[in-house]
Structure formats: C-alpha cells, structure tokens
Design a protein around this motif. Structure first.
Motif, PDB file in Angstrom:
ATOM      1  N   VAL A 128       0.842  -1.205   0.000  1.00  0.00           N
ATOM      2  CA  VAL A 128       0.000   0.000   0.000  1.00  0.00           C
ATOM      3  C   VAL A 128       0.877   1.255   0.000  1.00  0.00           C
ATOM      4  N   LEU A 129       1.880   1.260   0.856  1.00  0.00           N
ATOM      5  CA  LEU A 129       2.744   2.432   0.982  1.00  0.00           C
ATOM      6  C   LEU A 129       3.440   2.764  -0.331  1.00  0.00           C
ATOM      7  N   LEU A 130       3.816   1.747  -1.082  1.00  0.00           N
ATOM      8  CA  LEU A 130       4.545   1.962  -2.334  1.00  0.00           C
ATOM      9  C   LEU A 130       3.684   2.565  -3.431  1.00  0.00           C
ATOM     10  N   GLN A 131       2.400   2.713  -3.182  1.00  0.00           N
ATOM     11  CA  GLN A 131       1.523   3.395  -4.151  1.00  0.00           C
ATOM     12  C   GLN A 131       1.705   4.903  -4.087  1.00  0.00           C
ATOM     13  N   PHE A 132       2.412   5.393  -3.064  1.00  0.00           N
ATOM     14  CA  PHE A 132       2.550   6.829  -2.863  1.00  0.00           C
ATOM     15  C   PHE A 132       3.900   7.323  -3.385  1.00  0.00           C
ATOM     16  N   ASN A 133       4.119   8.640  -3.273  1.00  0.00           N
ATOM     17  CA  ASN A 133       5.377   9.227  -3.712  1.00  0.00           C
ATOM     18  C   ASN A 133       6.520   8.865  -2.760  1.00  0.00           C
ATOM     19  N   ARG A 134       7.749   9.127  -3.197  1.00  0.00           N
ATOM     20  CA  ARG A 134       8.922   8.706  -2.421  1.00  0.00           C
ATOM     21  C   ARG A 134       8.985   9.357  -1.051  1.00  0.00           C
ATOM     22  N   PHE A 135       8.607  10.626  -0.994  1.00  0.00           N
ATOM     23  CA  PHE A 135       8.630  11.313   0.294  1.00  0.00           C
ATOM     24  C   PHE A 135       7.644  10.664   1.268  1.00  0.00           C
ATOM     25  N   ALA A 136       6.461  10.308   0.778  1.00  0.00           N
ATOM     26  CA  ALA A 136       5.464   9.653   1.617  1.00  0.00           C
ATOM     27  C   ALA A 136       5.940   8.263   2.055  1.00  0.00           C
ATOM     28  N   VAL A 137       6.604   7.553   1.160  1.00  0.00           N
ATOM     29  CA  VAL A 137       7.137   6.235   1.513  1.00  0.00           C
ATOM     30  C   VAL A 137       8.147   6.364   2.650  1.00  0.00           C
ATOM     31  N   ALA A 138       9.051   7.319   2.524  1.00  0.00           N
ATOM     32  CA  ALA A 138      10.056   7.537   3.572  1.00  0.00           C
ATOM     33  C   ALA A 138       9.403   7.957   4.881  1.00  0.00           C
ATOM     34  N   THR A 139       8.393   8.818   4.789  1.00  0.00           N
ATOM     35  CA  THR A 139       7.683   9.259   5.986  1.00  0.00           C
ATOM     36  C   THR A 139       6.990   8.085   6.664  1.00  0.00           C
ATOM     37  N   GLY A 140       6.359   7.218   5.882  1.00  0.00           N
ATOM     38  CA  GLY A 140       5.689   6.051   6.447  1.00  0.00           C
ATOM     39  C   GLY A 140       6.665   5.101   7.110  1.00  0.00           C
ATOM     40  N   LEU A 141       7.801   4.846   6.474  1.00  0.00           N
ATOM     41  CA  LEU A 141       8.794   3.929   7.048  1.00  0.00           C
ATOM     42  C   LEU A 141       9.369   4.470   8.353  1.00  0.00           C
ATOM     43  N   ALA A 142       9.434   5.785   8.473  1.00  0.00           N
ATOM     44  CA  ALA A 142      10.000   6.392   9.682  1.00  0.00           C
ATOM     45  C   ALA A 142       9.172   6.087  10.924  1.00  0.00           C
ATOM     46  N   LEU A 166       2.249   9.141  19.478  1.00  0.00           N
ATOM     47  CA  LEU A 166       3.194   9.391  18.393  1.00  0.00           C
ATOM     48  C   LEU A 166       2.959   8.439  17.227  1.00  0.00           C
ATOM     49  N   ALA A 167       2.649   7.166  17.560  1.00  0.00           N
ATOM     50  CA  ALA A 167       2.429   6.158  16.518  1.00  0.00           C
ATOM     51  C   ALA A 167       1.061   6.303  15.860  1.00  0.00           C
ATOM     52  N   PHE A 168       0.009   6.417  16.684  1.00  0.00           N
ATOM     53  CA  PHE A 168      -1.353   6.437  16.151  1.00  0.00           C
ATOM     54  C   PHE A 168      -1.698   7.751  15.457  1.00  0.00           C
ATOM     55  N   SER A 169      -0.903   8.783  15.684  1.00  0.00           N
ATOM     56  CA  SER A 169      -1.166  10.076  15.060  1.00  0.00           C
ATOM     57  C   SER A 169      -0.317  10.305  13.822  1.00  0.00           C
ATOM     58  N   TRP A 170       0.532   9.340  13.474  1.00  0.00           N
ATOM     59  CA  TRP A 170       1.454   9.528  12.358  1.00  0.00           C
ATOM     60  C   TRP A 170       0.728   9.857  11.056  1.00  0.00           C
ATOM     61  N   GLY A 171      -0.482   9.352  10.933  1.00  0.00           N
ATOM     62  CA  GLY A 171      -1.271   9.637   9.744  1.00  0.00           C
ATOM     63  C   GLY A 171      -1.511  11.119   9.532  1.00  0.00           C
ATOM     64  N   ALA A 172      -1.454  11.919  10.602  1.00  0.00           N
ATOM     65  CA  ALA A 172      -1.627  13.364  10.458  1.00  0.00           C
ATOM     66  C   ALA A 172      -0.506  13.973   9.617  1.00  0.00           C
ATOM     67  N   LEU A 173       0.634  13.298   9.579  1.00  0.00           N
ATOM     68  CA  LEU A 173       1.733  13.717   8.710  1.00  0.00           C
ATOM     69  C   LEU A 173       1.613  13.090   7.324  1.00  0.00           C
ATOM     70  N   MET A 174       1.091  11.857   7.294  1.00  0.00           N
ATOM     71  CA  MET A 174       1.059  11.106   6.047  1.00  0.00           C
ATOM     72  C   MET A 174       0.166  11.739   4.989  1.00  0.00           C
ATOM     73  N   GLY A 175      -0.962  12.298   5.388  1.00  0.00           N
ATOM     74  CA  GLY A 175      -1.858  12.902   4.411  1.00  0.00           C
ATOM     75  C   GLY A 175      -1.175  14.017   3.640  1.00  0.00           C
ATOM     76  N   PHE A 176      -0.443  14.874   4.345  1.00  0.00           N
ATOM     77  CA  PHE A 176       0.284  15.953   3.685  1.00  0.00           C
ATOM     78  C   PHE A 176       1.409  15.397   2.822  1.00  0.00           C
ATOM     79  N   ALA A 177       2.094  14.375   3.331  1.00  0.00           N
ATOM     80  CA  ALA A 177       3.185  13.772   2.566  1.00  0.00           C
ATOM     81  C   ALA A 177       2.684  13.176   1.258  1.00  0.00           C
ATOM     82  N   VAL A 178       1.517  12.548   1.310  1.00  0.00           N
ATOM     83  CA  VAL A 178       0.958  11.902   0.123  1.00  0.00           C
ATOM     84  C   VAL A 178       0.399  12.929  -0.851  1.00  0.00           C
ATOM     85  N   VAL A 179      -0.415  13.848  -0.364  1.00  0.00           N
ATOM     86  CA  VAL A 179      -1.129  14.777  -1.243  1.00  0.00           C
ATOM     87  C   VAL A 179      -0.236  15.913  -1.731  1.00  0.00           C
ATOM     88  N   LEU A 180       0.612  16.450  -0.848  1.00  0.00           N
ATOM     89  CA  LEU A 180       1.414  17.621  -1.197  1.00  0.00           C
ATOM     90  C   LEU A 180       2.902  17.318  -1.379  1.00  0.00           C
TER      91      LEU A 180
END
Length: 311
Positions: A128-142, A166-180
């Motif tokens: 699933v993660l690999l469907q996104f851009n490289r920055f989002a992939v790196a953000t997700g792996l972090a 910190l873990a359960f809120s990571w998605g708050a960063l992921m949306g911006f990483a994926v979309v922008l």
C-alpha cells in the motif's frame, strides 16, 4: 480450549466468532479484526490530514484513492502492530484477566506462527505504501521505530500513551506527505493535536485494566491520573481541540471545517461528562465512541476540501 473460551473478554459476538472459519480465528484475533475500533482510530488522523492537505491544494482529484488506500493501510498495519504487541506482551497478557485469552497466551498460535503472520501483514502494508510518492514512503517507514518500541514503554514509563500517540497520530503527517509531497506547519499542529487526543482516549481505555496493571507493575496514565482522570481529560481534550484549531487556521479553512471541529469538541466534552472510571464497560463504550468523534471532524474537513476545490 473451546472457541468460546478463546474469545477475548471485550470482543464477543462479532463476525470473527460467528462467521470466520475456525482455523482463521486466532489470526484474525491477533490482527484485532474482531475489534476494529483501533484500526478506525489509527485511520482518523490519516483521513483528517488527507482532507486538510487536499483543501490546501484546492484539488480533491486524488482524494478518493488516497482515502481507500489509507483505509486498507490502517487496518493492515494496525493488525501488524497488534501482532507485534501480542508477541512482546505474551507473558504479561497471561496475567491479565481481559487479555489472557488472546491467541498466544491461550496457546492457539505459537510465537513463530505469529511472527510469520506479522511479516505477511507488514508486506501488505508495504504494498500500500509503495503506491505513494517517495517522500510519503520515507515518511511512512520512519514510523516503524515508534511502533517497534511502544510495547516496551509501559514497563518503564507512566506515560506509554505518549508513545502510542506518536504512533497512532502519524497519519496526520502522512496525508500531507501523500497529497502535497511535504509536511507543512499545519500538519505538525494536526499531529500534535492528535497526540493529545490519543493520550486522552487511551487513558479511558487503560482504566479497564488498572487493577490488574497495578498488581503486575504495568504503568499507564490511567494509573498515574487515577481519581484525577476527569481533570486530566479536560486538559488533554482541550489541548487537542486547540492544536487542531491551529492547524485549521494555518491551512486557511472555511466554515465547514470549523463546524466539524466544534462537533468533535462537543463529543469530547460529552465523553468526559459520561465517564465513570470504575465502570469498565462504560470506559470501553466511551473509548469506542472516539471513532464517531473522529468522523465528525473528518466530515467537516472533507466538506471544506470539496468546497475549496470548487467541485
């Protein structure tokens, strides 16, 4: 052990118990598909962030696919995280009334089988993660480091809920990483607000096990706050609303988003007024209601995104 006795105390009468093939039930319970509320709570910051980022971009064209991918990813990765948690906590789970019937301490699956299942879920999450851009992939792996250390925190700190936040809120960063393809100040404020929200609702959840945790030396904010839990929730939930409000200001949202935040805030206030920390069943019901609180906020953010995109 009969299948009925293998059911976890707070997860009876669900589709896993009644419809899933018997061979699959221990694995579905490992991934908590008999109790999907945690997956929904992991998903909410992802959807909030995706909608808010789409509003900033004035473009909702990719939002439907992002929403679907986040849904799949949240359920799979929450399952992987819970499997890892059960592997690391198997001895502790055997000593707590509510968790001793989990698959590993109950002897339904071995640690090796659970680990193989963990890897399988992680691979689906990676796909699933690999469907996104490289920055989002790196953000997700972090985020994986936080997920890995979380199960050990309740052994060493009274604030394991911070690490969960910190873990359960990571998605708050992921949306911006994926979309922008970047993480704005609005995303950081949303992340901080979500962390406060997670600490609050998981404190409510932890009150179910407070007595058993005290007996075996497990730390939590439920035990730390004790009789002051209501006051602590006022602080945590207020902080969540304020910080999310800051995110909305930074993102320049319109009135639908503010209505969503107001509905979210009213729901959190309702939780505090209804909470009885000595009633485990009520604690569980109020904890689960946070999915509805999250959906109220998401509805406002999504409406704002659609309005700003001129759809």
């Amino acid at each position: 052990m009969s299948d009925a006795s293998a059911r976890v105390a707070d997860a009876t009468g669900n589709w896993v118990d009644t419809r899933a093939p018997s061979w699959s039930r221990p694995y579905l319970r490992l991934s908590r598909l008999d109790r999907p509320i945690g997956s929904w709570l992991l998903l909410m910051p992802c959807w909030w962030s995706a909608a808010l980022a789409a509003a900033v971009a004035h473009d909702v064209s990719q939002l439907p696919s992002v929403i679907v991918l986040f849904f799949i990813g949240a359920f799979v990765m929450r399952g992987a995280g819970c499997t890892w948690n059960d592997i690391t906590d198997r001895d502790l789970d055997a000593r707590v009334e509510r968790t001793r019937s989990r698959p590993i301490p109950a002897g339904q699956v071995s640690v090796k089988q659970a680990f193989v299942f963990l890897v399988a879920q992680a691979l689906v999450g990676l796909a699933v993660l690999l469907q996104f851009n490289r920055f989002a992939v790196a953000t997700g792996l972090a985020s994986l480091l936080i997920v890995a250390i979380y199960p050990f925190m309740k052994r060493i700190t009274w604030w394991p809920q911070i690490v969960l936040g910190l873990a359960f809120s990571w998605g708050a960063l992921m949306g911006f990483a994926v979309v922008l393809g970047r993480i704005d100040a609005a995303a950081l404020a949303l992340y901080a607000g979500s962390i406060a929200w997670v600490i609050g609702y998981d404190t409510i959840y932890a009150h179910q096990d407070a007595e058993d945790d005290a007996l075996i030396g497990i730390k939590s904010t439920a035990r730390l706050f004790g009789a002051r839990t209501h006051q602590a929730l006022v602080v945590l939930y207020s902080l969540a609303v304020v910080l999310i409000g800051v995110a909305l200001v930074l993102a320049g949202v319109r009135w639908p988003a503010w209505i969503g935040l107001a509905a979210f805030a009213l729901h959190l206030a309702w939780q505090i007024t209804r909470l009885d920390i000595k009633d485990p069943a009520r604690c569980l019901r109020i904890f689960k209601s946070n999915r509805d609180a999250g959906l109220l906020l998401f509805a406002g953010l999504l409406s704002d995104a659609v309005m700003r995109a001129g759809v």
